[in-house]
Design an enzyme around this catalytic site. Structure first.
Site, PDB file in Angstrom:
ATOM      1  N   ASP A   8       0.786  -1.248   0.000  1.00  0.00           N
ATOM      2  CA  ASP A   8       0.000   0.000   0.000  1.00  0.00           C
ATOM      3  C   ASP A   8       0.819   1.300   0.000  1.00  0.00           C
ATOM      4  O   ASP A   8       0.564   2.198   0.811  1.00  0.00           O
ATOM      5  CB  ASP A   8      -0.952   0.014   1.200  1.00  0.00           C
ATOM      6  CG  ASP A   8      -2.019  -1.071   1.130  1.00  0.00           C
ATOM      7  OD1 ASP A   8      -1.928  -1.946   0.251  1.00  0.00           O
ATOM      8  OD2 ASP A   8      -2.943  -1.047   1.960  1.00  0.00           O
ATOM      9  N   ASP A  53      -4.652  -0.644  -1.952  1.00  0.00           N
ATOM     10  CA  ASP A  53      -5.997  -0.455  -1.419  1.00  0.00           C
ATOM     11  C   ASP A  53      -6.820   0.208  -2.531  1.00  0.00           C
ATOM     12  O   ASP A  53      -6.371   1.213  -3.117  1.00  0.00           O
ATOM     13  CB  ASP A  53      -5.900   0.478  -0.191  1.00  0.00           C
ATOM     14  CG  ASP A  53      -6.785   0.040   0.963  1.00  0.00           C
ATOM     15  OD1 ASP A  53      -7.129  -1.157   1.050  1.00  0.00           O
ATOM     16  OD2 ASP A  53      -7.141   0.918   1.791  1.00  0.00           O
ATOM     17  N   HIS A  55     -10.723   1.077  -3.144  1.00  0.00           N
ATOM     18  CA  HIS A  55     -12.103   1.038  -2.648  1.00  0.00           C
ATOM     19  C   HIS A  55     -13.092   1.748  -3.570  1.00  0.00           C
ATOM     20  O   HIS A  55     -12.775   2.808  -4.134  1.00  0.00           O
ATOM     21  CB  HIS A  55     -12.172   1.747  -1.291  1.00  0.00           C
ATOM     22  CG  HIS A  55     -11.369   1.114  -0.205  1.00  0.00           C
ATOM     23  ND1 HIS A  55     -11.406  -0.233   0.079  1.00  0.00           N
ATOM     24  CD2 HIS A  55     -10.502   1.658   0.705  1.00  0.00           C
ATOM     25  CE1 HIS A  55     -10.601  -0.479   1.103  1.00  0.00           C
ATOM     26  NE2 HIS A  55     -10.032   0.643   1.496  1.00  0.00           N
ATOM     27  N   HIS A  88     -10.479   7.055   1.635  1.00  0.00           N
ATOM     28  CA  HIS A  88      -9.099   6.946   1.142  1.00  0.00           C
ATOM     29  C   HIS A  88      -9.050   5.929   0.004  1.00  0.00           C
ATOM     30  O   HIS A  88      -9.875   5.018  -0.062  1.00  0.00           O
ATOM     31  CB  HIS A  88      -8.164   6.503   2.275  1.00  0.00           C
ATOM     32  CG  HIS A  88      -8.520   5.153   2.830  1.00  0.00           C
ATOM     33  ND1 HIS A  88      -9.492   4.977   3.796  1.00  0.00           N
ATOM     34  CD2 HIS A  88      -8.077   3.910   2.527  1.00  0.00           C
ATOM     35  CE1 HIS A  88      -9.611   3.691   4.058  1.00  0.00           C
ATOM     36  NE2 HIS A  88      -8.777   3.006   3.301  1.00  0.00           N
ATOM     37  N   LYS A 111      -7.062  -4.623  -3.443  1.00  0.00           N
ATOM     38  CA  LYS A 111      -7.856  -5.190  -2.345  1.00  0.00           C
ATOM     39  C   LYS A 111      -8.869  -4.174  -1.844  1.00  0.00           C
ATOM     40  O   LYS A 111      -8.700  -2.966  -2.064  1.00  0.00           O
ATOM     41  CB  LYS A 111      -6.936  -5.655  -1.215  1.00  0.00           C
ATOM     42  CG  LYS A 111      -6.091  -4.543  -0.619  1.00  0.00           C
ATOM     43  CD  LYS A 111      -5.035  -5.109   0.311  1.00  0.00           C
ATOM     44  CE  LYS A 111      -4.216  -4.016   0.969  1.00  0.00           C
ATOM     45  NZ  LYS A 111      -4.964  -3.093   1.824  1.00  0.00           N
ATOM     46  N   CYS A 155      -2.306  -3.102   7.528  1.00  0.00           N
ATOM     47  CA  CYS A 155      -2.168  -3.943   6.328  1.00  0.00           C
ATOM     48  C   CYS A 155      -0.918  -4.814   6.349  1.00  0.00           C
ATOM     49  O   CYS A 155      -0.951  -5.953   5.871  1.00  0.00           O
ATOM     50  CB  CYS A 155      -2.274  -3.081   5.075  1.00  0.00           C
ATOM     51  SG  CYS A 155      -3.919  -2.322   4.968  1.00  0.00           S
TER      52      CYS A 155
HETATM   53 ZN   LIG Z   1      -8.667   0.944   3.050  1.00  0.00          ZN
END
Ligand SMILES: [Zn+2]
Length: 213
Positions: A8, A53, A55, A88, A111, A155
């Site tokens: 990340d 990451d 999202h 984020h 992810k 993470c």
């Molecule tokens: Zn996240």
């Protein structure tokens, strides 16, 4: 066979990019260190993977998707504690972009794509949905996994735990990790160490041991 996962390294997690969830100690010096480490690992022919990451805007971990809640509130989600984060790493936004060169990696593992579940681990989300990481590592015969990145207490921690659970030897490079909070980061390192992770101060400690540690 050794493999490396860089966790990340994204704008929203760094001070360098004034990220929405910037973790302490993530300025230019840190990014330079990360890039130097990646170059060195590549020059030795050790394969690397990166996690990202990634999202949707309606992701369940964002406090903005829970009316009346604020950032860092704790809620109960399907029997588990869930920290509510500032929005984020929203797919397609600058803050979600990797600050490391994607071409350096065998694959970038995205992810947290399912809005219903958080996913600190690069191996699976909280709903039990696996990413492609385990299959990719097994295909290349990786047995020892070196992990570093952001954040130590989330993470990195859960990627290490899930890697151990899948039978990998796990080494975490402490000086290349940054945590959200010093107390929970220290606890996370203790926890993963107690489960079998070897904590190394820096990359040299791994490489000088002939990758035998
Ligand atoms: Zn996240």
């Amino acid at each position: 066979m050794n493999g490396v996962i860089v966790v990340d390294i994204q704008g929203d997690f760094t001070q360098l990019m004034s990220g929405s969830l910037a973790v302490p100690g993530t300025g230019l010096d840190y990014l330079n260190k990360i890039n130097k480490a990646i170059d060195r690992i590549r020059s030795l022919g050790i394969p690397l993977w990166a996690s990202q990451d990634w999202h949707p805007a309606n992701h369940i971990s964002f406090f903005t998707n829970h009316p009346g809640k604020k950032a860092f509130d704790l809620i109960n989600l399907q029997g588990k504690n869930q920290i509510l984060w500032p929005p984020h790493c929203v797919q397609g936004t600058p803050g979600a972009e990797l600050l490391i060169e994607p071409a350096s990696f065998q694959a970038v593992i995205q992810k947290g794509r399912d809005y219903r579940f958080d996913s600190y681990s690069a191996f699976q989300d909280d709903g039990g949905q696996e990413t492609e990481l385990d299959g990719l590592l097994k295909k290349q015969g990786i047995r020892t996994l070196i992990i570093f990145g952001i954040a130590t207490d989330y993470c990195v921690r859960f990627s290490a735990l899930d890697g151990l659970a899948r039978g990998y030897k796990i080494r975490v490079i402490k000086s290349l990790c940054r945590g959200v909070d010093p107390v929970t980061s220290a606890e996370a390192l203790k926890e993963i160490e107690s489960k079998g992770t070897v904590i190394l101060e820096d990359l040299d400690e791994f490489l000088n041991a002939g990758s035998k540690v």
